[in-house]
Write an enzyme that holds these catalytic residues in place. Structure first.
Site, PDB file in Angstrom:
ATOM      1  N   ARG A 165      28.616  13.470 -15.345  1.00  0.00           N
ATOM      2  CA  ARG A 165      28.298  14.283 -14.344  1.00  0.00           C
ATOM      3  C   ARG A 165      28.803  15.684 -14.070  1.00  0.00           C
ATOM      4  NH1 ARG A 165      25.190  10.356 -14.501  1.00  0.00           N
ATOM      5  NH2 ARG A 165      24.622   9.104 -12.556  1.00  0.00           N
ATOM      6  N   SER A 239      23.325   8.888  -5.545  1.00  0.00           N
ATOM      7  CA  SER A 239      24.669   8.888  -5.387  1.00  0.00           C
ATOM      8  C   SER A 239      25.105   9.983  -4.696  1.00  0.00           C
ATOM      9  CB  SER A 239      25.216   8.324  -6.818  1.00  0.00           C
ATOM     10  OG  SER A 239      24.622   7.326  -7.291  1.00  0.00           O
ATOM     11  N   GLU A 335      29.375  14.045  -5.637  1.00  0.00           N
ATOM     12  CA  GLU A 335      28.280  14.311  -6.480  1.00  0.00           C
ATOM     13  C   GLU A 335      27.427  15.369  -6.125  1.00  0.00           C
ATOM     14  OE1 GLU A 335      24.477  12.820  -8.080  1.00  0.00           O
ATOM     15  OE2 GLU A 335      26.087  11.439  -9.229  1.00  0.00           O
TER      16      GLU A 335
HETATM   17  P1  FAD Z   1      18.572  20.656  -7.058  1.00  0.00           P
HETATM   18  O1  FAD Z   1      19.289  19.788  -6.128  1.00  0.00           O
HETATM   19  O2  FAD Z   1      17.684  21.622  -6.889  1.00  0.00           O
HETATM   20  O3  FAD Z   1      19.781  21.412  -7.592  1.00  0.00           O
HETATM   21  C1  FAD Z   1      21.190  20.752  -7.991  1.00  0.00           C
HETATM   22  C2  FAD Z   1      22.112  21.951  -8.609  1.00  0.00           C
HETATM   23  O4  FAD Z   1      21.824  22.649  -9.869  1.00  0.00           O
HETATM   24  C3  FAD Z   1      22.229  22.981  -7.679  1.00  0.00           C
HETATM   25  O5  FAD Z   1      23.555  23.600  -8.059  1.00  0.00           O
HETATM   26  C4  FAD Z   1      21.274  24.119  -8.086  1.00  0.00           C
HETATM   27  O6  FAD Z   1      21.768  25.478  -7.903  1.00  0.00           O
HETATM   28  C5  FAD Z   1      21.415  23.869  -9.806  1.00  0.00           C
HETATM   29  N1  FAD Z   1      20.096  24.316 -10.454  1.00  0.00           N
HETATM   30  C6  FAD Z   1      19.021  23.762 -10.178  1.00  0.00           C
HETATM   31  N2  FAD Z   1      18.036  24.096 -11.061  1.00  0.00           N
HETATM   32  C7  FAD Z   1      18.887  25.157 -11.813  1.00  0.00           C
HETATM   33  C8  FAD Z   1      18.434  26.029 -12.848  1.00  0.00           C
HETATM   34  N3  FAD Z   1      16.941  26.117 -13.370  1.00  0.00           N
HETATM   35  N4  FAD Z   1      19.196  26.819 -13.342  1.00  0.00           N
HETATM   36  C9  FAD Z   1      20.409  26.877 -13.046  1.00  0.00           C
HETATM   37  N5  FAD Z   1      20.776  25.995 -11.909  1.00  0.00           N
HETATM   38  C10 FAD Z   1      20.131  25.110 -11.398  1.00  0.00           C
HETATM   39  N6  FAD Z   1      20.743  11.924 -10.889  1.00  0.00           N
HETATM   40  C11 FAD Z   1      21.518  11.310 -11.995  1.00  0.00           C
HETATM   41  O7  FAD Z   1      22.028  11.838 -12.603  1.00  0.00           O
HETATM   42  N7  FAD Z   1      21.117   9.991 -12.317  1.00  0.00           N
HETATM   43  C12 FAD Z   1      20.370   9.311 -11.331  1.00  0.00           C
HETATM   44  O8  FAD Z   1      20.090   7.956 -11.814  1.00  0.00           O
HETATM   45  C13 FAD Z   1      19.782   9.827 -10.239  1.00  0.00           C
HETATM   46  N8  FAD Z   1      19.116   9.201  -9.373  1.00  0.00           N
HETATM   47  C14 FAD Z   1      18.709   9.754  -8.355  1.00  0.00           C
HETATM   48  C15 FAD Z   1      17.864   9.109  -7.273  1.00  0.00           C
HETATM   49  C16 FAD Z   1      17.522   9.582  -6.225  1.00  0.00           C
HETATM   50  C17 FAD Z   1      16.555   8.803  -5.087  1.00  0.00           C
HETATM   51  C18 FAD Z   1      17.756  11.038  -5.700  1.00  0.00           C
HETATM   52  C19 FAD Z   1      17.150  11.726  -4.327  1.00  0.00           C
HETATM   53  C20 FAD Z   1      18.505  11.835  -6.733  1.00  0.00           C
HETATM   54  C21 FAD Z   1      19.003  10.993  -7.839  1.00  0.00           C
HETATM   55  N9  FAD Z   1      19.987  11.850  -8.788  1.00  0.00           N
HETATM   56  C22 FAD Z   1      20.198  11.177  -9.698  1.00  0.00           C
HETATM   57  C23 FAD Z   1      20.147  13.333  -8.545  1.00  0.00           C
HETATM   58  C24 FAD Z   1      18.994  14.368  -8.884  1.00  0.00           C
HETATM   59  O9  FAD Z   1      17.905  13.724  -9.031  1.00  0.00           O
HETATM   60  C25 FAD Z   1      19.673  14.988 -10.102  1.00  0.00           C
HETATM   61  O10 FAD Z   1      20.993  15.723 -10.141  1.00  0.00           O
HETATM   62  C26 FAD Z   1      18.707  16.084 -10.634  1.00  0.00           C
HETATM   63  O11 FAD Z   1      19.083  16.595 -12.068  1.00  0.00           O
HETATM   64  C27 FAD Z   1      18.469  17.354  -9.553  1.00  0.00           C
HETATM   65  O12 FAD Z   1      17.518  18.137  -9.805  1.00  0.00           O
HETATM   66  P2  FAD Z   1      16.847  19.069  -8.738  1.00  0.00           P
HETATM   67  O13 FAD Z   1      15.660  20.015  -9.469  1.00  0.00           O
HETATM   68  O14 FAD Z   1      16.509  18.263  -7.544  1.00  0.00           O
HETATM   69  O15 FAD Z   1      18.402  20.022  -8.651  1.00  0.00           O
HETATM   70  N1  EPU Z   2      27.700  -1.931  -6.152  1.00  0.00           N
HETATM   71  C1  EPU Z   2      28.220  -2.925  -4.997  1.00  0.00           C
HETATM   72  N2  EPU Z   2      27.667  -2.357  -3.766  1.00  0.00           N
HETATM   73  C2  EPU Z   2      26.879  -1.470  -3.600  1.00  0.00           C
HETATM   74  C3  EPU Z   2      26.645  -0.624  -4.813  1.00  0.00           C
HETATM   75  C4  EPU Z   2      27.015  -0.814  -6.057  1.00  0.00           C
HETATM   76  O1  EPU Z   2      29.075  -3.507  -5.133  1.00  0.00           O
HETATM   77  O2  EPU Z   2      26.463  -1.138  -2.384  1.00  0.00           O
HETATM   78  C5  EPU Z   2      28.433  -2.394  -7.554  1.00  0.00           C
HETATM   79  C6  EPU Z   2      27.259  -3.131  -8.138  1.00  0.00           C
HETATM   80  O3  EPU Z   2      27.317  -4.579  -8.186  1.00  0.00           O
HETATM   81  C7  EPU Z   2      27.535  -3.022  -9.612  1.00  0.00           C
HETATM   82  C8  EPU Z   2      28.251  -1.570  -9.542  1.00  0.00           C
HETATM   83  O4  EPU Z   2      28.516  -1.156  -8.151  1.00  0.00           O
HETATM   84  O5  EPU Z   2      28.558  -3.771  -9.986  1.00  0.00           O
HETATM   85  C9  EPU Z   2      27.314  -0.345 -10.107  1.00  0.00           C
HETATM   86  O6  EPU Z   2      26.095  -0.425  -9.470  1.00  0.00           O
HETATM   87  P1  EPU Z   2      24.749   0.210  -9.918  1.00  0.00           P
HETATM   88  O7  EPU Z   2      24.357  -0.431 -11.325  1.00  0.00           O
HETATM   89  O8  EPU Z   2      23.719   0.433  -9.073  1.00  0.00           O
HETATM   90  O9  EPU Z   2      24.871   1.778 -10.147  1.00  0.00           O
HETATM   91  P2  EPU Z   2      26.033   2.740  -9.600  1.00  0.00           P
HETATM   92  O10 EPU Z   2      27.389   2.878 -10.206  1.00  0.00           O
HETATM   93  O11 EPU Z   2      26.141   2.714  -8.278  1.00  0.00           O
HETATM   94  C10 EPU Z   2      25.444   4.942 -11.386  1.00  0.00           C
HETATM   95  C11 EPU Z   2      24.733   6.166 -10.977  1.00  0.00           C
HETATM   96  C12 EPU Z   2      23.217   6.243 -10.680  1.00  0.00           C
HETATM   97  C13 EPU Z   2      22.439   5.612 -11.785  1.00  0.00           C
HETATM   98  C14 EPU Z   2      22.831   3.966 -11.878  1.00  0.00           C
HETATM   99  C15 EPU Z   2      22.286   3.507 -13.139  1.00  0.00           C
HETATM  100  C16 EPU Z   2      26.889   7.377 -10.508  1.00  0.00           C
HETATM  101  C17 EPU Z   2      27.548   8.307  -9.353  1.00  0.00           C
HETATM  102  N3  EPU Z   2      25.607   6.762 -10.153  1.00  0.00           N
HETATM  103  O12 EPU Z   2      25.075   4.241  -9.919  1.00  0.00           O
HETATM  104  O13 EPU Z   2      22.863   7.473 -10.644  1.00  0.00           O
HETATM  105  O14 EPU Z   2      21.269   5.648 -11.626  1.00  0.00           O
HETATM  106  O15 EPU Z   2      24.537   4.080 -12.083  1.00  0.00           O
HETATM  107  O16 EPU Z   2      22.831   3.687 -14.202  1.00  0.00           O
HETATM  108  O17 EPU Z   2      27.403   7.524 -11.659  1.00  0.00           O
HETATM  109  C18 EPU Z   2      22.892   9.445  -9.046  1.00  0.00           C
HETATM  110  O18 EPU Z   2      23.633  10.210  -9.669  1.00  0.00           O
HETATM  111  O19 EPU Z   2      22.412  10.163  -8.226  1.00  0.00           O
HETATM  112  C19 EPU Z   2      22.616   7.790  -9.302  1.00  0.00           C
HETATM  113  C20 EPU Z   2      21.610   7.604  -8.629  1.00  0.00           C
END
Ligand code: FAD
Ligand code: EPU
Length: 344
Positions: A165, A239, A335
């Protein structure tokens, strides 16, 4: 024609659905429009925020500056050989749309990253990751535009200094560049990565005999739809905190008191803890304070049930982090990018 709007409500532009007014707002569809906007509003005169899908941001104040919404589009294969296709993607392209393009065209590498919200241009900012894959694994290069001197620069894999991240765009180049497009190296002979426990189990449940890009993508989508709130219905930014990394000795000490605590080895003497578990153990899962809450199916996700303000969500996140530190002695790092003048 590019226009700069005044006093724009950012509620439709962030997936937490919180209110915040931008003093100035411009959507840019090509580098020419970007140049025009920066000519009229140079970053020396006011702060500039680049916005993609707004899915990793929390506005805690009005934004007293210029918000540039990136709408640079296009998906193009720029080079290919027997093994790989190099695909250049406009920063404003929706990430999941790009994943679907790859799955449909037999290009492997991003299927585990299905259904992550937001834009492709933001994907390198925090090196998005899920289910055992990170963007750095398929990243080839990107082109970025310096907001101050308006020069273009190419960043290769090494230049981006990707980590968990993390990237150079969250550290020494924070806020300095706008990413214009990103080139990914995708495999024509996909090697599947199903090492993540939940993914393996889901594929088994689906009765998949032979792995395919479609099957892996579908399995990831199913898990995500079960666990994570859909931002179209419930405000959230995924997250809220990173999973903290601690020294092996710290983990071993904690394990004595908390036998069930999950931990994952991440290299030399380092263990990644599950922030969701730590938060759940502190009793926050399903907690609600007004319209700000901790999601009942995933404690690492903070939610806006409707009318919460950015400050209320931020306040709740501080209380959560404090309680985790008190119980476990572990500091949680946000994050989500907190956008505000006083709170960080
Ligand atoms: P924004 O929120 O618009 O911007 C994020 C940051 O990037 C800001 O600092 C912004 O200034 C900068 N930025 C955006 N675009 C540009 C650009 N073109 N040039 C320079 N800077 C820029 N993230 C994960 O890593 N793994 C996950 O599994 C994951 N799951 C998610 C699930 C949900 C339901 C949600 C809501 C979010 C999740 N995220 C996850 C977080 C998010 O989706 C990612 O971080 C995504 O890359 C953000 O994209 P955005 O375009 O919405 O960025
Ligand atoms: N867990 C709990 N309680 C909860 C949630 C999770 O005990 O309420 C435990 C689960 O049981 C498991 C562990 O935590 O043992 C990991 O949980 P999970 O697989 O749901 O993933 P996470 O670590 O919570 C991360 C990323 C996610 C990504 C998933 C899948 C980060 C900060 N988050 O979540 O990314 O989708 O793994 O790879 O690394 C994001 O960055 O926004 C995001 C959603």
């Amino acid at each position: 024609m590019m226009t700069i709007q005044q006093n724009v409500n950012l509620l439709p532009y962030n997936t937490f659905h919180v209110q915040a007014m931008a003093r100035q707002f411009a959507a840019v569809r090509n580098p020419g429009e970007l140049d025009e906007v920066l000519e009229v509003c140079p970053p020396q005169q006011q702060p500039v925020l680049v916005l993609g899908g707004g899915s990793n941001l929390l506005f805690v104040d009005d934004y007293d500056g210029l918000v540039i919404r990136n709408e640079l589009m296009g998906i193009t294969v720029v080079q290919e050989d027997d093994e790989y296709a190099y695909v250049q993607v406009g920063a404003g392209e929706n990430w999941h749309r790009f994943v679907q393009y790859c799955v449909q065209n037999g290009l492997g590498g991003v299927e585990n990253l299905s259904l992550i919200p937001g834009s492709t241009g933001a994907s390198p900012i925090q090196n998005i990751g899920a289910y055992g894959v990170e963007v750095k694994d398929v990243f080839h290069a990107l082109e970025a535009f310096h907001l101050g001197d308006r020069e273009r620069t190419t960043f290769n894999l090494e230049d981006c200094e990707f980590g968990y991240r993390e990237s150079v765009f969250k550290k020494k180049h924070k806020g300095a560049f706008i990413i214009l497009h990103v080139t990914f190296r995708l495999s024509k002979k996909p090697r599947f990565n199903t090492s993540y426990g939940a993914l393996e189990q889901e594929l088994e449940k689906m009765g998949i005999q032979e792995l395919s890009l479609q099957a892996v993508s579908e399995a990831v989508i199913r898990i995500r739809q079960r666990k994570l709130p859909d931002p179209a219905r419930i405000g959230n930014a995924g997250s809220f905190f990173k999973n903290p990394e601690v020294d092996l000795s710290v983990y071993q000490q904690l394990k004595k008191d908390f036998q069930n605590m999950p931990g994952y080895t991440t290299g030399e003497e380092k263990i990644k803890l599950a922030a969701g578990w730590l938060i759940e153990q502190c009793g926050w899962k399903g907690y609600r304070q007004g319209d700000a809450g901790c999601y009942e199916k995933q404690a690492l996700v903070l939610v806006n049930w409707g009318g919460a303000t950015g400050r209320q969500i931020y306040q709740l996140s501080s209380e959560i982090a404090e309680s985790v530190e008190k119980k476990f002695g572990v500091k949680l790092e946000r994050e989500v990018n907190v956008i505000g003048s006083h709170l960080r």
